[in-house]
Scaffold this motif. Structure first.
Motif, PDB file in Angstrom:
ATOM      1  N   CYS A 174     -20.709 -65.622 -16.898  1.00 58.35           N
ATOM      2  CA  CYS A 174     -20.183 -65.436 -16.067  1.00 58.35           C
ATOM      3  C   CYS A 174     -20.700 -64.993 -14.399  1.00 58.35           C
ATOM      4  O   CYS A 174     -20.271 -65.159 -13.880  1.00 58.35           O
ATOM      5  N   ALA A 175     -21.103 -63.884 -14.501  1.00 56.09           N
ATOM      6  CA  ALA A 175     -22.447 -63.760 -13.774  1.00 56.09           C
ATOM      7  C   ALA A 175     -22.848 -64.650 -12.531  1.00 56.09           C
ATOM      8  O   ALA A 175     -23.152 -64.713 -12.025  1.00 56.09           O
ATOM      9  N   VAL A 176     -23.728 -65.866 -14.032  1.00 51.80           N
ATOM     10  CA  VAL A 176     -23.968 -66.455 -13.852  1.00 51.80           C
ATOM     11  C   VAL A 176     -23.500 -67.872 -13.118  1.00 51.80           C
ATOM     12  O   VAL A 176     -24.456 -68.361 -11.944  1.00 51.80           O
ATOM     13  N   MET A 177     -22.281 -67.876 -13.151  1.00 51.19           N
ATOM     14  CA  MET A 177     -21.429 -68.656 -13.033  1.00 51.19           C
ATOM     15  C   MET A 177     -21.072 -68.476 -11.641  1.00 51.19           C
ATOM     16  O   MET A 177     -20.750 -69.459 -10.656  1.00 51.19           O
ATOM     17  N   LEU A 178     -20.785 -67.106 -11.082  1.00 53.92           N
ATOM     18  CA  LEU A 178     -20.362 -66.706  -9.598  1.00 53.92           C
ATOM     19  C   LEU A 178     -21.441 -66.687  -8.971  1.00 53.92           C
ATOM     20  O   LEU A 178     -21.245 -67.106  -8.070  1.00 53.92           O
ATOM     21  N   ILE A 179     -22.662 -66.390  -9.001  1.00 55.07           N
ATOM     22  CA  ILE A 179     -23.931 -67.060  -8.498  1.00 55.07           C
ATOM     23  C   ILE A 179     -24.005 -68.491  -7.814  1.00 55.07           C
ATOM     24  O   ILE A 179     -24.086 -68.462  -6.602  1.00 55.07           O
ATOM     25  N   ALA A 180     -23.516 -69.286  -8.997  1.00 55.57           N
ATOM     26  CA  ALA A 180     -23.661 -70.411  -8.795  1.00 55.57           C
ATOM     27  C   ALA A 180     -22.339 -71.211  -7.870  1.00 55.57           C
ATOM     28  O   ALA A 180     -22.365 -72.050  -6.871  1.00 55.57           O
ATOM     29  N   ILE A 181     -22.032 -69.522  -7.507  1.00 55.43           N
ATOM     30  CA  ILE A 181     -20.562 -69.948  -6.494  1.00 55.43           C
ATOM     31  C   ILE A 181     -20.912 -68.924  -4.897  1.00 55.43           C
ATOM     32  O   ILE A 181     -19.703 -69.785  -4.092  1.00 55.43           O
ATOM     33  N   GLY A 182     -21.886 -69.085  -5.132  1.00 55.70           N
ATOM     34  CA  GLY A 182     -21.851 -67.991  -3.272  1.00 55.70           C
ATOM     35  C   GLY A 182     -22.239 -67.183  -3.628  1.00 55.70           C
ATOM     36  O   GLY A 182     -23.326 -66.091  -2.305  1.00 55.70           O
ATOM     37  N   PHE A 183     -21.830 -66.053  -4.635  1.00 57.73           N
ATOM     38  CA  PHE A 183     -21.953 -64.859  -4.742  1.00 57.73           C
ATOM     39  C   PHE A 183     -23.652 -64.183  -5.083  1.00 57.73           C
ATOM     40  O   PHE A 183     -24.434 -64.823  -5.701  1.00 57.73           O
ATOM     41  N   SER A 184     -24.050 -63.103  -4.287  1.00 56.25           N
ATOM     42  CA  SER A 184     -25.462 -62.440  -4.482  1.00 56.25           C
ATOM     43  C   SER A 184     -25.078 -62.427  -6.236  1.00 56.25           C
ATOM     44  O   SER A 184     -24.450 -61.891  -6.993  1.00 56.25           O
ATOM     45  N   PRO A 185     -26.884 -62.678  -6.438  1.00 57.53           N
ATOM     46  CA  PRO A 185     -26.822 -61.360  -8.261  1.00 57.53           C
ATOM     47  C   PRO A 185     -25.468 -60.213  -8.720  1.00 57.53           C
ATOM     48  O   PRO A 185     -26.072 -60.036  -9.085  1.00 57.53           O
ATOM     49  N   MET A 186     -26.120 -59.303  -7.183  1.00 49.07           N
ATOM     50  CA  MET A 186     -25.611 -57.881  -7.392  1.00 49.07           C
ATOM     51  C   MET A 186     -23.940 -58.299  -7.399  1.00 49.07           C
ATOM     52  O   MET A 186     -23.310 -57.485  -8.389  1.00 49.07           O
ATOM     53  N   ARG A 187     -23.858 -58.700  -6.438  1.00 46.79           N
ATOM     54  CA  ARG A 187     -22.003 -58.662  -6.473  1.00 46.79           C
ATOM     55  C   ARG A 187     -21.704 -59.275  -7.307  1.00 46.79           C
ATOM     56  O   ARG A 187     -20.229 -59.234  -8.036  1.00 46.79           O
ATOM     57  N   ALA A 188     -22.386 -60.605  -8.503  1.00 45.66           N
ATOM     58  CA  ALA A 188     -21.703 -60.951  -9.168  1.00 45.66           C
ATOM     59  C   ALA A 188     -22.092 -60.782 -10.282  1.00 45.66           C
ATOM     60  O   ALA A 188     -20.723 -60.202 -11.294  1.00 45.66           O
TER      61      ALA A 188
END
Length: 560
Positions: free
Chosen positions: A140-154
Motif C-alpha cells: 500500500c505504501a508503494v501504491m500511495l506513492i504512485a498516486i502522488g503522496f510523498s514517501p514518508m507520508r505514504a
C-alpha cells in the motif's frame, strides 16, 4: 535447567523496571535519538542479554540460544511471508500491470484523499486478511506513492491504516492462537474482539484524512471516511459474532470499498469536482483521474506503464492487474477447507528447540520452545504458490521472475537484520521471564487492570511485531489475571488482541518494512515519531472501552 525467577530483585516494581529496560532502550534510541532501526534493535537485544544473564541468572549460552530461536521463528512467521507478498507485487510492477491497478483505483475518485482511504484502509485490510506479516504496509505504501503522496507520508498512511484489520489478519490467526494457548473458545474470543475493534475501525479513516490533508481533508472528505469506517466496522462485528472470525477482514474490506464506491456515485468532495472541471477546461489532470475519451489500447509493458491516467485500459488488462490478488483470495479460501488443510498440514514437522527444552516456570511447568515447520500450509508458502500462478497469468518467464525475487530480497537490506534482532529480543525476554515479570506487575493493579489489559497486548506487539506473537506471549497472563479478578476471560483475552493492533505501526520490524518499501531505509526513527502519537491515542481509546466493558456501563457487550 533454568527456572525462571519472576522477581529477581525482591521487589516486583524494581524487577519490572529491570525487565522493561530493553524496551526503554529500543524506544529511546529509535524514537528519541533517531538511531537506525537495526542498530536500535541490536542495542536492545544486547541489553536484554545483559539483563537476562546478570539480572535473571539465565546461563549465557541458553540466552544466546533463545535469541537464535527467535531469529529462526522470524524466518517462517515474517520473512517468508513478506518476501513472497512483495515478490507478487513486484511481478505486477515489472509486467506493467501495477500501473493498470493504480489507474483502476484512481477511477473510483479524482480525490487523492479518498483514494488513500480505499488503498490503505480497504485494500490494505484485504491484504492483511490474507497474509499480514507487513505485506499490506509495503504494497500500500508503494501504491500511495504512485498516486502522488510523498514517501514518508505514504508509509505513515500505510502503517496507521494497518491497525483496524490486524486482530483478524492472516485468516484470523491471532484469534486462533489465543484460543490454542488458553484452551478456551477461539470463536468467543473472535466475537469479543469484534465488539472492540469494530468501534476502532470507524475512527481510522478519519485519521487517514487528517494525515493526508490535515483539517481541510476532514472538512471536505469526512462522508467518505464515515461510510468506509462504518461499513468496515459493521462487517467485522457481524462476521465475528454471527459467522466466522476467519473471514472477518475479507468481508469488512469489501463492505468498506463498496460503501465508498456507492457514495462516490452520489457525492464527491468539492476539490474533486474542481479537479474534474480543470480536466474539462484542458488543465492538468488530477492524480488518478477518471477515464475520459478512448485512446489506443495498450499492448506492451511500456504502453501499460506510460498510458495517460485519462485513457481507458482494456478489460483484459484490468482483470490481469487484479488477478494476483484474486489468486491469493482463491488459494487461501481453498486452504481453509478441512480436507485441503489436512493435506497441506501432512508434511508439517515440529520439535523442541535444542537447549531450550528444560526451561521451566516458577511452578515447575515447562516453557514452550517448539519450532513448528509447517512449510506446506504456511502463509508464505501459499503466497509463493500464488506468485507462481501470477507468473503464468502475467506471462513472466521463470528466469525473469527469479531475478525479480532476488531484487525483492535486496530491497529489504538492513530491514532483515532489524527483524532478526527484534525477534531475538522478544524470545530472550520471554524465555528469561522478563515478559512475565512485566505482566505480573501489571496484573497487581487490581480492578484497574481492565484499563491496562490492552497495554499488555500493545507491548507484546511492539516487541514481536505481530498480534499473533503477542497473544502467544501474553494470552495465558490475561486469562490468569481475569480469573484472579473475577472478570471475563474473553474480555481480557480479546483486549490483548485489540490493544496489540495499535502497536503494529510502531514495532521496529514493521517500521523497517515500511521504510524499505518506500526507499527510506535509515529513517525509521522519523517514521516512528510520525505514528507514535496516533498509536498512543488509539490505545487510550481502547483502554477506556475495555474498562467500561468491565463495568455495568458497557458490561452488556461482554462475553462471560
Amino acid at each position: 535447567m533454568y527456572v525462571q525467577d519472576l522477581d529477581p530483585t525482591g521487589s516486583l516494581t524494581l524487577s519490572a523496571l529491570l525487565a522493561a529496560l530493553p524496551l526503554v532502550v529500543l524506544l529511546v534510541l529509535l524514537g528519541g535519538l533517531r538511531v537506525k532501526a537495526h542498530w536500535s534493535g541490536l542495542a536492545a537485544l544486547a541489553t536484554a542479554v545483559g539483563v537476562a544473564v546478570l539480572g535473571y541468572g539465565m546461563p549465557l549460552l541458553t540466552t544466546l540460544d533463545a535469541a537464535v530461536f527467535g531469529m529462526a521463528l522470524s524466518c517462517l512467521l515474517i520473512l517468508w511471508i513478506t518476501f513472497n507478498a512483495i515478490w507478487i507485487y513486484n511481478l505486477t510492477v515489472d509486467s506493467g500491470h501495477f500501473a493498470v491497478l493504480r489507474r483502476a483505483f484512481g477511477a473510483v475518485s479524482d480525490d487523492r484523499r479518498i483514494q488513500a482511504v480505499i488503498i490503505a484502509f480497504a485494500f490494505g485490510a484485504l491484504l492483511e486478511s490474507l497474509a499480514g506479516g507487513g505485506a499490506p504496509i509495503a504494497v500500500c505504501a508503494v501504491m500511495l506513492i504512485a498516486i502522488g503522496f510523498s514517501p514518508m507520508r505514504a508509509a505513515t498512511l500505510a502503517l496507521v491504516a494497518n491497525t483496524a484489520p490486524v486482530a483478524f489478519g492472516g485468516m484470523g490467526n491471532p484469534i486462533t492462537i489465543m484460543g490454542s494457548v488458553t484452551g478456551l473458545s477461539a470463536d468467543d474470543f473472535g466475537a469479543m474482539t469484534g465488539r472492540q475493534t469494530a468501534l476502532l475501525a470507524v475512527l481510522v479513516p478519519f485519521i487517514l484524512l487528517w494525515i493526508a490533508d490535515g483539517r481541510r481533508g476532514l472538512r471536505e472528505a469526512w462522508p467518505a471516511a464515515l461510510a468506509g469506517g462504518v461499513a468496515f466496522g459493521l462487517g467485522q462485528f457481524l462476521l465475528s459474532n454471527f459467522f466466522s472470525y476467519r473471514l472477518c477482514d475479507i468481508f469488512a474490506a469489501l463492505f468498506a470499498a463498496g460503501a465508498i464506491l456507492g457514495l462516490n456515485r452520489v457525492w464527491r468532495p468539492r476539490i474533486a469536482e474542481d479537479s474534474e472541471n480543470r480536466i474539462r477546461r484542458g488543465g492538468p489532470p488530477a492524480t488518478g483521474g477518471a477515464a475520459a475519451s478512448p485512446q489506443p489500447r495498450a499492448t506492451t509493458v511500456q504502453s501499460l506503464v506510460e498510458r495517460p491516467d485519462d485513457a481507458p485500459d482494456r478489460r483484459a488488462d484490468v482483470l490481469a492487474a487484479f488477478a494476483p490478488y484474486l489468486i491469493v483470495v482463491a488459494l487461501f479460501s481453498l486452504a481453509q477447507i478441512p480436507a485441503v488443510r489436512e493435506v497441506l498440514d501432512a508434511p508439517t514437522v515440529s520439535w523442541t528447540w535444542p537447549g531450550l527444552g528444560e526451561i521451566t516456570r516458577p511452578d515447575g511447568s515447562p516453557v514452550a520452545a517448539e519450532y513448528r515447520l509447517n512449510w506446506g500450509s504456511a502463509t508464505g508458502t501459499l503466497l509463493f504458490a500464488s506468485g507462481l500462478l501470477t507468473m503464468a497469468v502475467l506471462r513472466i518467464r521463470p528466469g525473469r521472475a527469479l531475478r525479480i525475487y532476488g531484487d525483492t530480497f535486496r530491497q529489504f537490506g538492513w530491514a532483515v537484520l532489524t527483524i532478526f534482532a527484534v525477534f531475538a529480543l522478544s524470545y530472550v525476554m520471554n524465555l528469561s521471564g522478563m515478559i512475565s515479570t512485566l505482566g505480573l506487575w501489571l496484573a497487581g493493579t487490581g480492578a484497574f487492570f481492565a484499563f491496562l489489559s490492552p497495554v499488555v497486548g500493545w507491548f507484546g506487539v511492539a516487541v514481536t511485531g505481530t498480534d499473533a506473537g503477542s497473544n502467544a506471549l501474553f494470552g495465558g497472563l490475561q486469562i490468569t489475571a481475569a480469573r484472579e479478578l473475577g472478570a471475563s476471560e474473553y474480555l481480557f483475552g480479546a483486549a490483548n488482541s485489540s490493544g496489540g493492533v495499535m502497536a503494529k505501526m510502531i514495532s521496529p520490524q514493521n517500521l523497517a518494512i515500511g521504510a524499505a518499501s518506500v526507499d527510506l531505509v535509515g529513517r525509521e526513527g522519523d517514521l516512528f515519531r510520525r505514528v507514535f502519537g496516533w498509536s498512543v491515542v488509539l490505545l487510550l481509546a481502547m483502554c477506556l472501552l475495555v474498562y467500561l466493558q468491565s463495568t455495568p456501563v458497557l458490561g452488556w457487550m461482554t462475553i462471560y
